[in-house]
Design a protein around this motif. Sequence first.
Motif, PDB file in Angstrom:
ATOM      1  N   LYS A   1     -93.595  34.773  -9.891  1.00 41.75           N
ATOM      2  CA  LYS A   1     -93.076  33.563 -10.126  1.00 41.75           C
ATOM      3  C   LYS A   1     -91.810  33.634  -9.312  1.00 41.75           C
ATOM      4  N   PHE A   2     -91.362  32.428  -8.644  1.00 42.36           N
ATOM      5  CA  PHE A   2     -90.204  32.148  -7.699  1.00 42.36           C
ATOM      6  C   PHE A   2     -89.427  31.015  -8.133  1.00 42.36           C
ATOM      7  N   VAL A   3     -88.319  31.184  -8.659  1.00 45.30           N
ATOM      8  CA  VAL A   3     -87.198  29.829  -9.122  1.00 45.30           C
ATOM      9  C   VAL A   3     -86.434  29.735  -8.167  1.00 45.30           C
ATOM     10  N   TYR A   4     -86.277  28.476  -7.610  1.00 50.96           N
ATOM     11  CA  TYR A   4     -85.437  28.311  -6.387  1.00 50.96           C
ATOM     12  C   TYR A   4     -84.722  26.797  -6.279  1.00 50.96           C
ATOM     13  N   THR A   5     -83.826  26.730  -5.463  1.00 55.02           N
ATOM     14  CA  THR A   5     -83.348  25.514  -5.033  1.00 55.02           C
ATOM     15  C   THR A   5     -83.072  25.387  -3.338  1.00 55.02           C
TER      16      THR A   5
ATOM     17  N   PHE B   1     -92.406  23.427   2.281  1.00 54.38           N
ATOM     18  CA  PHE B   1     -93.428  24.397   1.672  1.00 54.38           C
ATOM     19  C   PHE B   1     -94.765  24.325   2.431  1.00 54.38           C
ATOM     20  N   MET B   2     -95.176  23.195   2.859  1.00 51.24           N
ATOM     21  CA  MET B   2     -96.592  22.791   3.090  1.00 51.24           C
ATOM     22  C   MET B   2     -96.457  23.379   4.703  1.00 51.24           C
ATOM     23  N   ARG B   3     -95.590  23.308   5.430  1.00 53.73           N
ATOM     24  CA  ARG B   3     -95.740  23.686   6.871  1.00 53.73           C
ATOM     25  C   ARG B   3     -95.774  25.254   7.000  1.00 53.73           C
ATOM     26  N   ALA B   4     -95.098  25.998   5.652  1.00 53.79           N
ATOM     27  CA  ALA B   4     -94.941  27.318   5.684  1.00 53.79           C
ATOM     28  C   ALA B   4     -96.061  28.277   5.176  1.00 53.79           C
ATOM     29  N   VAL B   5     -97.067  27.521   4.466  1.00 54.76           N
ATOM     30  CA  VAL B   5     -98.087  28.276   3.752  1.00 54.76           C
ATOM     31  C   VAL B   5     -98.992  28.926   4.716  1.00 54.76           C
ATOM     32  N   ARG B   6     -99.515  30.329   4.748  1.00 54.60           N
ATOM     33  CA  ARG B   6    -100.388  30.931   5.537  1.00 54.60           C
ATOM     34  C   ARG B   6    -101.586  30.284   6.264  1.00 54.60           C
ATOM     35  N   THR B   7    -102.217  29.880   5.100  1.00 56.05           N
ATOM     36  CA  THR B   7    -103.568  29.001   5.051  1.00 56.05           C
ATOM     37  C   THR B   7    -102.997  27.463   4.728  1.00 56.05           C
ATOM     38  N   PRO B   8    -103.380  26.381   5.467  1.00 60.15           N
ATOM     39  CA  PRO B   8    -103.180  25.035   5.059  1.00 60.15           C
ATOM     40  C   PRO B   8    -103.925  24.821   4.012  1.00 60.15           C
ATOM     41  N   ILE B   9    -103.184  24.016   3.126  1.00 63.79           N
ATOM     42  CA  ILE B   9    -103.670  23.477   1.803  1.00 63.79           C
ATOM     43  C   ILE B   9    -104.235  22.309   1.972  1.00 63.79           C
ATOM     44  N   GLU B  10    -105.483  21.884   1.900  1.00 60.39           N
ATOM     45  CA  GLU B  10    -106.417  20.751   2.125  1.00 60.39           C
ATOM     46  C   GLU B  10    -106.804  20.140   0.942  1.00 60.39           C
ATOM     47  N   ASN B  11    -106.645  20.628  -0.354  1.00 63.64           N
ATOM     48  CA  ASN B  11    -107.205  20.076  -1.598  1.00 63.64           C
ATOM     49  C   ASN B  11    -106.193  20.254  -2.625  1.00 63.64           C
ATOM     50  N   ILE B  12    -105.626  19.077  -3.362  1.00 69.20           N
ATOM     51  CA  ILE B  12    -104.643  19.389  -4.167  1.00 69.20           C
ATOM     52  C   ILE B  12    -104.903  18.494  -5.572  1.00 69.20           C
ATOM     53  N   ILE B  13    -104.753  19.188  -6.736  1.00 68.58           N
ATOM     54  CA  ILE B  13    -104.845  18.563  -7.911  1.00 68.58           C
ATOM     55  C   ILE B  13    -103.569  18.153  -8.517  1.00 68.58           C
TER      56      ILE B  13
ATOM     57  N   CYS C   1     -97.187  32.391  -6.868  1.00 65.23           N
ATOM     58  CA  CYS C   1     -98.181  32.699  -5.796  1.00 65.23           C
ATOM     59  C   CYS C   1     -98.883  33.530  -6.000  1.00 65.23           C
ATOM     60  N   LYS C   2    -100.189  33.422  -5.938  1.00 68.86           N
ATOM     61  CA  LYS C   2    -101.294  34.506  -6.331  1.00 68.86           C
ATOM     62  C   LYS C   2    -100.901  35.695  -5.540  1.00 68.86           C
ATOM     63  N   GLN C   3    -100.451  35.525  -4.275  1.00 67.47           N
ATOM     64  CA  GLN C   3    -100.235  36.828  -3.367  1.00 67.47           C
ATOM     65  C   GLN C   3     -98.666  36.622  -3.199  1.00 67.47           C
ATOM     66  N   PHE C   4     -98.171  37.727  -3.837  1.00 66.18           N
ATOM     67  CA  PHE C   4     -96.505  37.568  -4.033  1.00 66.18           C
ATOM     68  C   PHE C   4     -96.062  37.724  -2.521  1.00 66.18           C
ATOM     69  N   HIS C   5     -96.664  38.244  -1.782  1.00 64.16           N
ATOM     70  CA  HIS C   5     -96.029  38.432  -0.421  1.00 64.16           C
ATOM     71  C   HIS C   5     -96.183  37.244   0.450  1.00 64.16           C
ATOM     72  N   ASP C   6     -96.659  36.246   0.091  1.00 62.42           N
ATOM     73  CA  ASP C   6     -96.936  34.911   0.558  1.00 62.42           C
ATOM     74  C   ASP C   6     -95.558  34.080   0.858  1.00 62.42           C
ATOM     75  N   PHE C   7     -94.768  34.492  -0.175  1.00 59.96           N
ATOM     76  CA  PHE C   7     -93.432  33.737   0.074  1.00 59.96           C
ATOM     77  C   PHE C   7     -92.554  34.119   0.825  1.00 59.96           C
ATOM     78  N   SER C   8     -92.676  35.294   1.710  1.00 63.94           N
ATOM     79  CA  SER C   8     -91.938  35.797   2.573  1.00 63.94           C
ATOM     80  C   SER C   8     -92.032  35.037   3.754  1.00 63.94           C
ATOM     81  N   GLU C   9     -93.260  34.084   3.794  1.00 64.48           N
ATOM     82  CA  GLU C   9     -93.380  33.365   5.043  1.00 64.48           C
ATOM     83  C   GLU C   9     -92.669  32.095   4.681  1.00 64.48           C
TER      84      GLU C   9
END
Length: 259
Positions: free
Chosen positions: A35-39, A46-58, A154-162
Amino acid sequence: MARKQSDGYFQLSRRENRIKMRDIFYCKSTTEEHKFVYTGLEFYEFMRAVRTPIENIILLEGNFVGEHSAHCFEVLKGKQEIQEFQKESVKEYGNFCFVDCKPETEQLLNAQEIAELLYLSHMFQPMSSPFFSTIDNHYAYLAHDDGYFGQLYCKQFHDFSEIITSKIEWYLKEQGKHAEPIDSKIKDSLLEMTKDGLLIDLRSMTCSSNQISIDLFLLGNETFASMDDLYNHYDVIISQCSWKGRLQLKQDKWSIKRN
């Protein structure tokens, strides 16, 4: 008390200064919960930073009306619809929450999973886990007044570094500053620092012909009743920080220095 204005600034009562939300970035992580709590981070960042582009959202909570629905949720499908959605002013939604999903898996959610997703969006915490095997989501994005308060799983904790380094690198670009990409060692260090409450003050950026420097602070286990407290008492909070340093680029090499 800090007064948030429509342009995304906070007017501070203690001094004549205005802090724009996107000009500082604060994050406190909890490894065990992923978990990451932030401001200071907005949806489009967030969307331009994720390693793999998100193509489906609920979409768990928000005022958008899309073309698809599953159960009680709106579903955004495909790159084009996601790109169009990013033009939305999600900040105006109030609460804005979503999970990503694999194509066509949203229809497979059972009653228990639907209940858990609703609980997640209303309580900003999971009933059991923020990750669901049926939809194979990598993220659970929970925001209030997007950019002001965010909670990301984040399922992969390290993703947040990106996400952290993308925030910094884009800020530099927007200020017209050319800089080498932040290397993996520094990314790992910044991610590790979020465990101690990392605050990056992008307003502090100083530049010379061969050096860029940005102030860093560790706030420790400081907790805020709301992010207003951070903005309103900013000077006092950073004066009492447990560690102060700077992120520095010199001779095309990034480093973290203690002050």
